[in-house]
Design a protein around this motif. Sequence first.
Motif, PDB file in Angstrom:
ATOM      1  N   UNK A 206       3.182   9.647 -52.040  1.00  0.00           N
ATOM      2  CA  UNK A 206       2.265  10.122 -51.211  1.00  0.00           C
ATOM      3  C   UNK A 206       1.306   9.449 -50.476  1.00  0.00           C
ATOM      4  N   UNK A 207       0.664   8.612 -51.070  1.00  0.00           N
ATOM      5  CA  UNK A 207      -0.203   7.480 -50.594  1.00  0.00           C
ATOM      6  C   UNK A 207       0.521   6.556 -49.561  1.00  0.00           C
ATOM      7  N   UNK A 208       1.592   6.217 -49.945  1.00  0.00           N
ATOM      8  CA  UNK A 208       2.313   5.561 -48.800  1.00  0.00           C
ATOM      9  C   UNK A 208       2.879   6.525 -47.516  1.00  0.00           C
ATOM     10  N   UNK A 209       3.123   7.681 -47.555  1.00  0.00           N
ATOM     11  CA  UNK A 209       3.434   8.636 -46.657  1.00  0.00           C
ATOM     12  C   UNK A 209       1.870   8.925 -45.985  1.00  0.00           C
ATOM     13  N   UNK A 210       0.954   9.039 -46.579  1.00  0.00           N
ATOM     14  CA  UNK A 210      -0.330   9.456 -45.943  1.00  0.00           C
ATOM     15  C   UNK A 210      -1.072   8.105 -45.173  1.00  0.00           C
ATOM     16  N   UNK A 211      -0.929   6.853 -45.717  1.00  0.00           N
ATOM     17  CA  UNK A 211      -1.407   5.786 -45.040  1.00  0.00           C
ATOM     18  C   UNK A 211      -0.531   5.348 -43.706  1.00  0.00           C
ATOM     19  N   UNK A 212       0.685   5.494 -43.782  1.00  0.00           N
ATOM     20  CA  UNK A 212       1.602   5.234 -42.578  1.00  0.00           C
ATOM     21  C   UNK A 212       1.359   6.152 -41.652  1.00  0.00           C
ATOM     22  N   UNK A 213       1.207   7.561 -42.025  1.00  0.00           N
ATOM     23  CA  UNK A 213       1.140   8.733 -41.049  1.00  0.00           C
ATOM     24  C   UNK A 213      -0.366   8.483 -40.334  1.00  0.00           C
ATOM     25  N   UNK A 214      -1.183   8.230 -40.967  1.00  0.00           N
ATOM     26  CA  UNK A 214      -2.547   7.727 -40.401  1.00  0.00           C
ATOM     27  C   UNK A 214      -2.464   6.937 -39.235  1.00  0.00           C
TER      28      UNK A 214
ATOM     29  N   UNK B 248       9.254  12.963 -38.100  1.00  0.00           N
ATOM     30  CA  UNK B 248       9.272  11.510 -38.396  1.00  0.00           C
ATOM     31  C   UNK B 248      10.473  10.885 -37.813  1.00  0.00           C
ATOM     32  N   UNK B 249      11.052  11.380 -36.735  1.00  0.00           N
ATOM     33  CA  UNK B 249      12.435  10.901 -36.193  1.00  0.00           C
ATOM     34  C   UNK B 249      12.103  10.884 -34.297  1.00  0.00           C
ATOM     35  N   UNK B 250      11.705   9.592 -34.169  1.00  0.00           N
ATOM     36  CA  UNK B 250      11.565   9.354 -32.670  1.00  0.00           C
ATOM     37  C   UNK B 250      12.989   9.246 -32.180  1.00  0.00           C
ATOM     38  N   UNK B 251      13.423   9.710 -31.239  1.00  0.00           N
ATOM     39  CA  UNK B 251      14.559   9.815 -30.355  1.00  0.00           C
ATOM     40  C   UNK B 251      15.571  10.825 -30.925  1.00  0.00           C
TER      41      UNK B 251
ATOM     42  N   UNK C 152      12.132  15.441 -29.917  1.00  0.00           N
ATOM     43  CA  UNK C 152      11.007  14.557 -29.326  1.00  0.00           C
ATOM     44  C   UNK C 152      11.536  14.716 -27.807  1.00  0.00           C
ATOM     45  N   UNK C 153      12.959  14.839 -27.747  1.00  0.00           N
ATOM     46  CA  UNK C 153      12.994  15.000 -26.128  1.00  0.00           C
ATOM     47  C   UNK C 153      12.830  15.962 -25.357  1.00  0.00           C
ATOM     48  N   UNK C 154      12.478  16.951 -26.112  1.00  0.00           N
ATOM     49  CA  UNK C 154      11.931  18.261 -25.170  1.00  0.00           C
ATOM     50  C   UNK C 154      10.630  18.539 -25.458  1.00  0.00           C
ATOM     51  N   UNK C 155       9.823  17.879 -26.180  1.00  0.00           N
ATOM     52  CA  UNK C 155       8.363  18.112 -26.614  1.00  0.00           C
ATOM     53  C   UNK C 155       7.552  17.399 -25.270  1.00  0.00           C
ATOM     54  N   UNK C 156       6.456  18.121 -24.993  1.00  0.00           N
ATOM     55  CA  UNK C 156       5.342  17.742 -24.301  1.00  0.00           C
ATOM     56  C   UNK C 156       4.449  16.571 -25.012  1.00  0.00           C
ATOM     57  N   UNK C 157       4.355  16.776 -26.409  1.00  0.00           N
ATOM     58  CA  UNK C 157       3.331  15.741 -27.293  1.00  0.00           C
ATOM     59  C   UNK C 157       4.071  15.757 -28.333  1.00  0.00           C
ATOM     60  N   UNK C 158       4.296  14.558 -28.961  1.00  0.00           N
ATOM     61  CA  UNK C 158       4.763  14.134 -30.151  1.00  0.00           C
ATOM     62  C   UNK C 158       4.003  13.637 -31.115  1.00  0.00           C
ATOM     63  N   UNK C 159       3.801  14.004 -32.453  1.00  0.00           N
ATOM     64  CA  UNK C 159       3.087  13.464 -33.516  1.00  0.00           C
ATOM     65  C   UNK C 159       4.043  13.155 -34.698  1.00  0.00           C
ATOM     66  N   UNK C 160       4.035  11.647 -34.805  1.00  0.00           N
ATOM     67  CA  UNK C 160       4.921  11.325 -35.734  1.00  0.00           C
ATOM     68  C   UNK C 160       4.328  11.187 -37.049  1.00  0.00           C
ATOM     69  N   UNK C 161       5.374  11.509 -38.259  1.00  0.00           N
ATOM     70  CA  UNK C 161       4.725  11.504 -39.645  1.00  0.00           C
ATOM     71  C   UNK C 161       5.642  10.282 -40.131  1.00  0.00           C
TER      72      UNK C 161
END
Length: 288
Positions: free
Chosen positions: A110-118, A218-221, A225-234
């Motif tokens: 969880x900590x790893x996921x939170x820190x990288x998502x931050x 979490x998956x760019x590309x 992500x191709x259809x979205x106006x805005x992308x928020x990556x996790x």
Amino acid sequence: MNAKRKFPHGILRINSYLEQLKPAEKRVAQYILANYEEVIHLSITKLARAADVSEATVVKFCQHIGYSGYQELKIMLAQVEQSGEQERIYGEIEADDEIEEIIDKIFQIYDHSFQNTKKLLKQSNIKEAIDLLINARRVFFFGFGASGIVAEDSELKFKRINYSAEALIDNHRQKTMASLLSAEDLVVAISDSGRTRELMESLNIARNAGAKIMAITSNMGSPVTEIADTILLTSSKETPFRGSALASRMAQLAVIDVLFLGAAADKYDQTLEALDKTRVVMQDSRIK
């Protein structure tokens, strides 16, 4: 879809594209992720030999993830090393783990996921995403499975501050509502893989109706992500128990909380008033 996008750099960028790469390109990515401190000192010839690919494949890999070439990738990896932001790898959950070990490992995940998502959020168009929420007439959260649970949590949060918000986690309901949307509406598509066929069917209908689309993935590309106006990556390093979607769900919830608080802060007084009203009516439901 027309907005200027920001993308993560270095290791986080490689991870966000990992599932979209061709087999040879993935070998390059996996070698870099396992040996990035060494890679920043390697020539393209030595990296190609180490990953058992051609030099052309290394170049294609770099371009696939958005860099001009190998030299730019090395510069970004060097910046990661200097900032001390390298990815930490934690032990997987094993069959013979004691419960104390499982507790340690799951919270490390969880900590790893939170820190990288931050870090990813700080490199994203988060303000643009919040503006889309604030200016939308109605907000619909689309998701399936574990992402559907996040969608339902999102509906509850935003309804409490008087947003017209609804979670749709059934494909038929998604499609029906998507066909009735307009340019004033926003769909928040929540999908760790970004490749769920039913979700993409609904989003294409929403896009054709003129609605804005925000993607949390979490998956760019990936297709979302191709259809979205805005992308928020996790960022979500999953355990072998992938079906439980442990890290991805927590990362998605964290992103929703950031959006919620950003939108709430924009209308601070109205938010407090709405929260007070909902708090009062719910007090009678508590056992005294």
